[in-house]
Motif scaffolding. Sequence first.
Motif, PDB file in Angstrom:
ATOM      1  N   ARG A 133     -15.724-140.040  46.464  1.00  0.00           N
ATOM      2  CA  ARG A 133     -15.373-141.537  45.484  1.00  0.00           C
ATOM      3  C   ARG A 133     -16.813-142.046  45.315  1.00  0.00           C
ATOM      4  O   ARG A 133     -17.729-141.996  46.352  1.00  0.00           O
ATOM      5  CB  ARG A 133     -14.604-142.500  46.449  1.00  0.00           C
ATOM      6  CG  ARG A 133     -14.730-143.641  45.745  1.00  0.00           C
ATOM      7  CD  ARG A 133     -13.516-144.788  46.239  1.00  0.00           C
ATOM      8  NE  ARG A 133     -12.510-144.284  46.082  1.00  0.00           N
ATOM      9  CZ  ARG A 133     -11.297-145.202  45.866  1.00  0.00           C
ATOM     10  NH1 ARG A 133     -11.448-146.243  46.250  1.00  0.00           N
ATOM     11  NH2 ARG A 133     -10.079-144.485  45.508  1.00  0.00           N
ATOM     12  N   HIS A 170      -9.371-141.566  38.010  1.00  0.00           N
ATOM     13  CA  HIS A 170      -8.962-141.360  39.438  1.00  0.00           C
ATOM     14  C   HIS A 170      -7.921-140.663  39.477  1.00  0.00           C
ATOM     15  O   HIS A 170      -6.640-140.888  39.636  1.00  0.00           O
ATOM     16  CB  HIS A 170      -8.607-142.863  39.907  1.00  0.00           C
ATOM     17  CG  HIS A 170      -8.424-142.814  41.376  1.00  0.00           C
ATOM     18  ND1 HIS A 170      -8.074-141.731  42.309  1.00  0.00           N
ATOM     19  CD2 HIS A 170      -8.085-144.043  42.148  1.00  0.00           C
ATOM     20  CE1 HIS A 170      -8.149-142.248  43.558  1.00  0.00           C
ATOM     21  NE2 HIS A 170      -8.096-143.569  43.649  1.00  0.00           N
ATOM     22  N   ARG A 226      -9.345-147.357  36.368  1.00  0.00           N
ATOM     23  CA  ARG A 226      -9.382-145.915  36.347  1.00  0.00           C
ATOM     24  C   ARG A 226      -8.003-145.210  36.436  1.00  0.00           C
ATOM     25  O   ARG A 226      -7.796-144.074  36.040  1.00  0.00           O
ATOM     26  CB  ARG A 226     -10.495-145.511  37.089  1.00  0.00           C
ATOM     27  CG  ARG A 226     -10.194-145.787  38.646  1.00  0.00           C
ATOM     28  CD  ARG A 226     -11.647-145.542  39.593  1.00  0.00           C
ATOM     29  NE  ARG A 226     -11.380-146.209  40.926  1.00  0.00           N
ATOM     30  CZ  ARG A 226     -12.434-146.046  41.723  1.00  0.00           C
ATOM     31  NH1 ARG A 226     -13.557-145.663  41.184  1.00  0.00           N
ATOM     32  NH2 ARG A 226     -12.103-146.566  43.081  1.00  0.00           N
ATOM     33  N   THR A 227      -7.209-145.987  37.437  1.00  0.00           N
ATOM     34  CA  THR A 227      -5.843-145.155  37.567  1.00  0.00           C
ATOM     35  C   THR A 227      -5.030-145.141  36.347  1.00  0.00           C
ATOM     36  O   THR A 227      -4.356-144.123  36.067  1.00  0.00           O
ATOM     37  CB  THR A 227      -5.192-145.898  38.769  1.00  0.00           C
ATOM     38  OG1 THR A 227      -4.759-147.225  38.292  1.00  0.00           O
ATOM     39  CG2 THR A 227      -5.915-146.122  40.117  1.00  0.00           C
ATOM     40  N   ARG A 296      -4.426-154.716  39.639  1.00  0.00           N
ATOM     41  CA  ARG A 296      -5.070-155.768  39.989  1.00  0.00           C
ATOM     42  C   ARG A 296      -6.139-155.972  39.078  1.00  0.00           C
ATOM     43  O   ARG A 296      -6.948-154.940  38.309  1.00  0.00           O
ATOM     44  CB  ARG A 296      -5.594-155.326  41.418  1.00  0.00           C
ATOM     45  CG  ARG A 296      -6.989-156.012  41.915  1.00  0.00           C
ATOM     46  CD  ARG A 296      -7.291-155.184  43.188  1.00  0.00           C
ATOM     47  NE  ARG A 296      -8.050-154.157  43.083  1.00  0.00           N
ATOM     48  CZ  ARG A 296      -9.353-153.983  42.995  1.00  0.00           C
ATOM     49  NH1 ARG A 296     -10.186-155.320  43.112  1.00  0.00           N
ATOM     50  NH2 ARG A 296      -9.925-152.918  42.757  1.00  0.00           N
ATOM     51  N   GLN A 298      -9.739-156.047  38.386  1.00  0.00           N
ATOM     52  CA  GLN A 298     -10.931-155.691  39.306  1.00  0.00           C
ATOM     53  C   GLN A 298     -12.218-156.427  39.292  1.00  0.00           C
ATOM     54  O   GLN A 298     -12.924-156.248  38.561  1.00  0.00           O
ATOM     55  CB  GLN A 298     -11.080-154.223  38.916  1.00  0.00           C
ATOM     56  CG  GLN A 298      -9.891-153.434  39.070  1.00  0.00           C
ATOM     57  CD  GLN A 298     -10.256-151.919  39.175  1.00  0.00           C
ATOM     58  OE1 GLN A 298     -11.179-151.518  39.144  1.00  0.00           O
ATOM     59  NE2 GLN A 298      -8.968-151.263  39.219  1.00  0.00           N
ATOM     60  N   PRO A 337      -1.299-148.986  42.192  1.00  0.00           N
ATOM     61  CA  PRO A 337      -2.002-148.374  42.985  1.00  0.00           C
ATOM     62  C   PRO A 337      -2.402-148.868  44.396  1.00  0.00           C
ATOM     63  O   PRO A 337      -2.797-148.203  45.283  1.00  0.00           O
ATOM     64  CB  PRO A 337      -3.249-148.057  42.040  1.00  0.00           C
ATOM     65  CG  PRO A 337      -3.222-149.093  40.827  1.00  0.00           C
ATOM     66  CD  PRO A 337      -2.006-149.605  40.806  1.00  0.00           C
ATOM     67  N   PHE A 338      -2.546-150.091  44.310  1.00  0.00           N
ATOM     68  CA  PHE A 338      -2.691-150.952  45.489  1.00  0.00           C
ATOM     69  C   PHE A 338      -4.263-150.923  45.512  1.00  0.00           C
ATOM     70  O   PHE A 338      -4.853-150.029  45.472  1.00  0.00           O
ATOM     71  CB  PHE A 338      -2.237-150.710  46.769  1.00  0.00           C
ATOM     72  CG  PHE A 338      -0.924-151.471  46.911  1.00  0.00           C
ATOM     73  CD1 PHE A 338      -0.233-152.219  45.892  1.00  0.00           C
ATOM     74  CD2 PHE A 338      -0.652-152.002  48.161  1.00  0.00           C
ATOM     75  CE1 PHE A 338       0.823-152.958  46.106  1.00  0.00           C
ATOM     76  CE2 PHE A 338       0.415-152.876  48.544  1.00  0.00           C
ATOM     77  CZ  PHE A 338       1.018-153.248  47.448  1.00  0.00           C
ATOM     78  N   PRO A 339      -5.188-151.710  46.276  1.00  0.00           N
ATOM     79  CA  PRO A 339      -4.440-152.896  46.825  1.00  0.00           C
ATOM     80  C   PRO A 339      -4.080-154.130  45.752  1.00  0.00           C
ATOM     81  O   PRO A 339      -4.540-153.946  44.753  1.00  0.00           O
ATOM     82  CB  PRO A 339      -5.795-153.583  47.462  1.00  0.00           C
ATOM     83  CG  PRO A 339      -7.041-152.942  46.527  1.00  0.00           C
ATOM     84  CD  PRO A 339      -6.428-151.660  46.313  1.00  0.00           C
TER      85      PRO A 339
HETATM   86  N1  ASP Z   1      -7.152-148.095  44.543  1.00  0.00           N
HETATM   87  C1  ASP Z   1      -7.249-148.106  42.895  1.00  0.00           C
HETATM   88  C2  ASP Z   1      -8.531-147.650  42.569  1.00  0.00           C
HETATM   89  O1  ASP Z   1      -9.612-147.296  43.749  1.00  0.00           O
HETATM   90  C3  ASP Z   1      -7.201-149.472  42.362  1.00  0.00           C
HETATM   91  C4  ASP Z   1      -7.995-150.675  42.642  1.00  0.00           C
HETATM   92  O2  ASP Z   1      -8.740-150.493  43.586  1.00  0.00           O
HETATM   93  O3  ASP Z   1      -7.419-151.520  42.068  1.00  0.00           O
HETATM   94  O4  ASP Z   1      -9.032-147.416  41.362  1.00  0.00           O
END
Ligand code: ASP
Length: 397
Positions: A133, A170, A226-227, A296, A298, A337-339
């Motif tokens: 990552r 992702h 990205r998700t 969310r 970001q 996808p959380f958080p």
């Molecule tokens: N966990 C997801 C990501 O790493 C979504 C996010 O952070 O909002 O992209």
Amino acid sequence: MEFAQYHDRLQRTAAEKNSEFADNGQLLHLINGGQLTPNSIDLLCDLADRIRLLSREKATAAALQTLLSHRRAMLYFTQPSTRTFLSFMAACQILGLTCNEVRDPKTSSEVKRESRMDAIRMFSSYFDVIIMRSPLSSFAEACSYLMNDLRREERRWVPIINAGSGSDEHPTQALLDIYTLKRSFRFQDREGSGQRFADLKTRHPDLTKGFAHKTYTFCGDIGRGRTVRSLATALSQYENTTMHFVAPDVAALRLDSQLRDQLAKRNVSVFEHETLDSDFQGRSVLSQTDCLYMTRIQREHNSADDENRLEEMDLSPFQLTPERASKLKEYTPILHPFPRDSQVQEIPEAIDLDPRAMYFRQARNGMWARAALLAHIFGVAEELEEIETHSHGRKTI
Ligand code: ASP
């Protein structure tokens, strides 16, 4: 530019790139959502189901742990992560892989001005897969080119798994989202009978199983999610899909032209909105949605300008209130996808008890889906079958 030596390769179309990341249907690396073709999705979801089932019994779970006990994984996570990190760690443990981690580049030789590429090649000497990552968008992709060059020269190379790269891709989140959806879109009851589907069909005559002929609504940070990019790209390969994108009117957060064009090429019907209350063809978008994917905002990607605009903005149109959830179809899975953001509350806790809320299930599915990916990448499907044959044979779950 970062990774200047890969500039030309990084600029190619997804189709050109993706042929380099697989060999005869076998994934060499997982870098983007477009690699999740309907075939590989079926294969990986089947593996995930089988691993999940074998993990239930002590004897078969122990046998699973021997499958990759001779392999080592490097978790190179230089951007904050708890879920993905722990989920990969659990996936490795399920298959017996030993894990090691680097989470802070300041503890590596990067402080001695080592190039990132040297660091990766060094890891590949000690480990058999690099799961990474990074805040840098093309880093995982560039690493896979480095590995492919080594492979071509018949030198040691290892698979690269992109566990989130900048704001672009992702793919393992997309894989677990898809695995969750695949299970939801079987429309089975707990006992696995077809009764639920038959009942639903009486009220929704056009309902079909699977990903095709569905309306997907994505809400929140579309531009930097990205998700969203990885999942929408993977889903675009199915027939007759409609996608609604609901985002605040801030350029960076809205659907970008690259993803829009890509979806258009796949004949996806794409529509954009600025509130979850929007109507489409005279009916609310929510009431037409077969899967709702919440995200969310970001804030970590905000420019000073974005920050100011978002500060003043009312984000309630992007909140899934119980009232809005009541407009969704009775079977529509709610994913995230959380958080989730505890201040914005794009999904308030009141939704957690709704049987359509899938986000905690997504997390558990992620562990099986990632174990499936590792099993595929290391080519242990046959050994898995042997474990099944020596246990009670295959069951369906
Ligand atoms: N966990 C997801 C990501 O790493 C979504 C996010 O952070 O909002 O992209």
